[in-house]
Every structure is written in structure tokens, then in C-alpha cells.
Design an enzyme around this catalytic site. Structure first.
Site, PDB file in Angstrom:
ATOM      1  N   TYR A   1      23.389  10.290  -2.857  1.00  0.00           N
ATOM      2  CA  TYR A   1      23.591  10.465  -4.298  1.00  0.00           C
ATOM      3  C   TYR A   1      24.127  11.862  -4.590  1.00  0.00           C
ATOM      4  O   TYR A   1      25.063  12.038  -5.380  1.00  0.00           O
ATOM      5  CB  TYR A   1      22.258  10.232  -4.990  1.00  0.00           C
ATOM      6  CG  TYR A   1      22.194  10.481  -6.468  1.00  0.00           C
ATOM      7  CD1 TYR A   1      22.641   9.522  -7.375  1.00  0.00           C
ATOM      8  CD2 TYR A   1      21.632  11.660  -6.975  1.00  0.00           C
ATOM      9  CE1 TYR A   1      22.532   9.733  -8.748  1.00  0.00           C
ATOM     10  CE2 TYR A   1      21.518  11.871  -8.336  1.00  0.00           C
ATOM     11  CZ  TYR A   1      21.972  10.909  -9.224  1.00  0.00           C
ATOM     12  OH  TYR A   1      21.864  11.113 -10.584  1.00  0.00           O
TER      13      TYR A   1
ATOM     14  N   LYS B   1      27.619  12.847  -6.378  1.00  0.00           N
ATOM     15  CA  LYS B   1      27.676  13.645  -7.597  1.00  0.00           C
ATOM     16  C   LYS B   1      28.488  14.929  -7.392  1.00  0.00           C
ATOM     17  O   LYS B   1      29.176  15.390  -8.312  1.00  0.00           O
ATOM     18  CB  LYS B   1      26.261  13.966  -8.080  1.00  0.00           C
ATOM     19  CG  LYS B   1      25.497  12.753  -8.593  1.00  0.00           C
ATOM     20  CD  LYS B   1      26.171  12.110  -9.794  1.00  0.00           C
ATOM     21  CE  LYS B   1      25.288  11.076 -10.458  1.00  0.00           C
ATOM     22  NZ  LYS B   1      25.917  10.473 -11.661  1.00  0.00           N
TER      23      LYS B   1
END
Length: 256
Positions: free
Chosen positions: A149, A153
Site C-alpha cells: 500500500y 501511495k
């Protein structure tokens, strides 16, 4: 004081509109006059009365994304503002990673987001104006877990700067908000394992608390608005001071 008509006459597309943060963004922008177009992966998630238009698609399915783009542009036109909020993670440490989890989290949080945002940003550029705000994470700035993640990002942060640099002369701005922990349903699985986790979490934050969804939504609204007309390519933490420094180090080492 911010005008209640700040976004009057503006169409705003919000992805992940039914989530904890998405709902706060939708309510704030609608409350300031925006015509809000909500996008999420189910009809239930876009049931909010604040939404003027609704679209359902899946960021893990390219055909679904492309159909969603076509539907948005056909029904609602190129928006004045695009808020890329949708995202999700469960692989919390490197030990939890495998090829499938890496692919899933990168596809959802980076590839899917870029696939949706790219033609919308280009439509804005063709018109000559637009503001794009991405919801990223403090995980993209320093490591707090969730490695796949976090990588996705960090990619979003880079992509936003690409839009800012390459489409700026076409009137398009792009900025990023990096929230710290927010008490939304995303924390429910952690609370189920450890009911005391929120108390432990607060010790890490210089303000002595985590941020709430309305505080993050205010930052999003500012960057989306004409109040930030000279701001583009910015990565803004909204994190109660988490990325400013390590408070436990001060308390436990220097203060000992």
C-alpha cells in the site's frame, strides 16, 4: 470564514464516496454548494442524499473502470474537481506479503487510480481548467507498515506531480493529501484484535490524538478550491504531526 457557496456551480467527482473519509468529503463539498458525483463499488455505497449523480465501478477491473469513465464523462461531463479517494490495504507487514497480495494492493491503489484519473485529467486539460486532489497516506512519506500500500501511495504522490508539471500550462492543478490514522471503519479489524490500540496509537502523535475525517476533508477542500489557485504539486500531510518527528524517541530516550 469560508463561503458556504465556495463550490457553487462546480462539479466534483469523488471516488470511494461511501467510505468514512469519502463520506466526509462528499458532505463538506455538497454543503459548500458543489454538485457532487459519487463513485464507489456498490449502489449501497453511493446512496448518500448529498450526491447529485452516482456511478458504480471496480478499480480492480479495467473494463469496469473504462465503463465508469465513459459514464461519468457522458452523464456529468469533465468535472471541475476530481478527488481520488478510493483505496484499501490489509497486508500490514512484509511478512504478510506474497505475489497475489502485492498485485492486489498495487492494482487497487495505484494502477486502478491512475487508469481512472488519467482520462479525466486529460479532459480537464482539453477544457483548460481543473483541480485534482489525491488521497495518499503518511505511509508514502515514511514507513509505518503496509508496504505494498505504501509503495502504491508513493507512486500516487509521483503521479500527482507529473500531472502538476505536465498539465499545469493547460490549467490543471494536482495536489496530494497524506492523512495519518483516521478513526474510520478501516480500523475495525485492528480494534477487533486489540481494543486498546487507539490509546497506544495516540502516544505516537505530537498532538496527542489522531486526526478526524472532517479535518482531512478540510485540507482536501482547500487544495481543490480557488483559495489554493497557486498551489500545485504539493504533498500535504494531515497527520497530527506524525511525520514531523518521533515523539516516543523524545519521551523515552532524550527525556529519560
Amino acid at each position: 470564514m469560508v463561503s458556504k457557496a465556495e463550490f457553487e456551480g462546480r462539479t466534483v467527482v469523488v471516488t470511494g464516496a461511501g467510505g468514512g473519509l469519502g463520506s466526509a468529503i462528499v458532505a463538506l463539498l455538497a454543503g459548500r454548494g458543489a454538485r457532487v458525483v459519487g463513485c464507489d463499488q456498490s449502489q449501497e455505497a453511493v446512496a448518500s442524499p448529498h450526491l447529485a449523480s452516482r456511478h458504480v465501478f471496480n478499480l480492480l477491473d479495467r473494463a469496469s473502470i473504462e465503463a465508469g469513465i465513459a459514464a461519468v464523462l457522458d452523464k456529468d461531463g469533465a468535472p471541475d474537481i476530481l478527488i481520488n479517494n478510493a483505496g484499501w490495504t490489509r497486508a500490514e507487514t512484509i511478512s504478510a506479503l506474497n505475489a497475489d497480495r502485492i498485485e492486489h494492493e498495487l492494482d487497487l491503489n495505484l494502477t486502478g487510480v491512475m487508469t481512472f484519473a488519467d482520462p479525466i485529467a486529460k479532459a480537464m486539460a482539453a477544457r483548460g481548467s481543473g483541480s485534482v486532489v489525491f488521497i495518499s497516506s503518511v505511509n508514502a512519506i515514511a514507513h509505518f507498515g503496509n508496504p505494498a500500500y505504501a509503495a502504491a501511495k508513493a507512486g500516487i504522490n509521483a503521479y500527482a506531480k507529473a500531472i502538476a508539471v505536465e498539465l499545469g500550462r493547460s490549467g490543471v492543478r494536482a495536489n496530494v493529501v497524506c492523512p495519518g490514522s483516521i478513526r474510520t471503519a478501516a480500523w475495525d479489524h485492528r480494534l477487533a484484535k486489540d481494543p486498546e490500540i487507539l490509546g497506544k496509537l495516540k502516544r505516537l502523535y505530537p498532538l496527542g490524538r489522531i486526526v478526524n475525517a472532517s479535518e482531512v476533508a478540510e485540507a482536501v477542500a482547500f487544495l481543490a478550491s480557488e483559495r489554493a489557485s497557486g498551489v500545485t504539486g504539493v504533498v500535504m500531510p494531515v497527520d497530527a504531526g506524525l511525520t514531523a518527528g518521533c515523539l516516543p524517541f523524545i519521551d523515552d530516550i532524550l527525556g529519560a
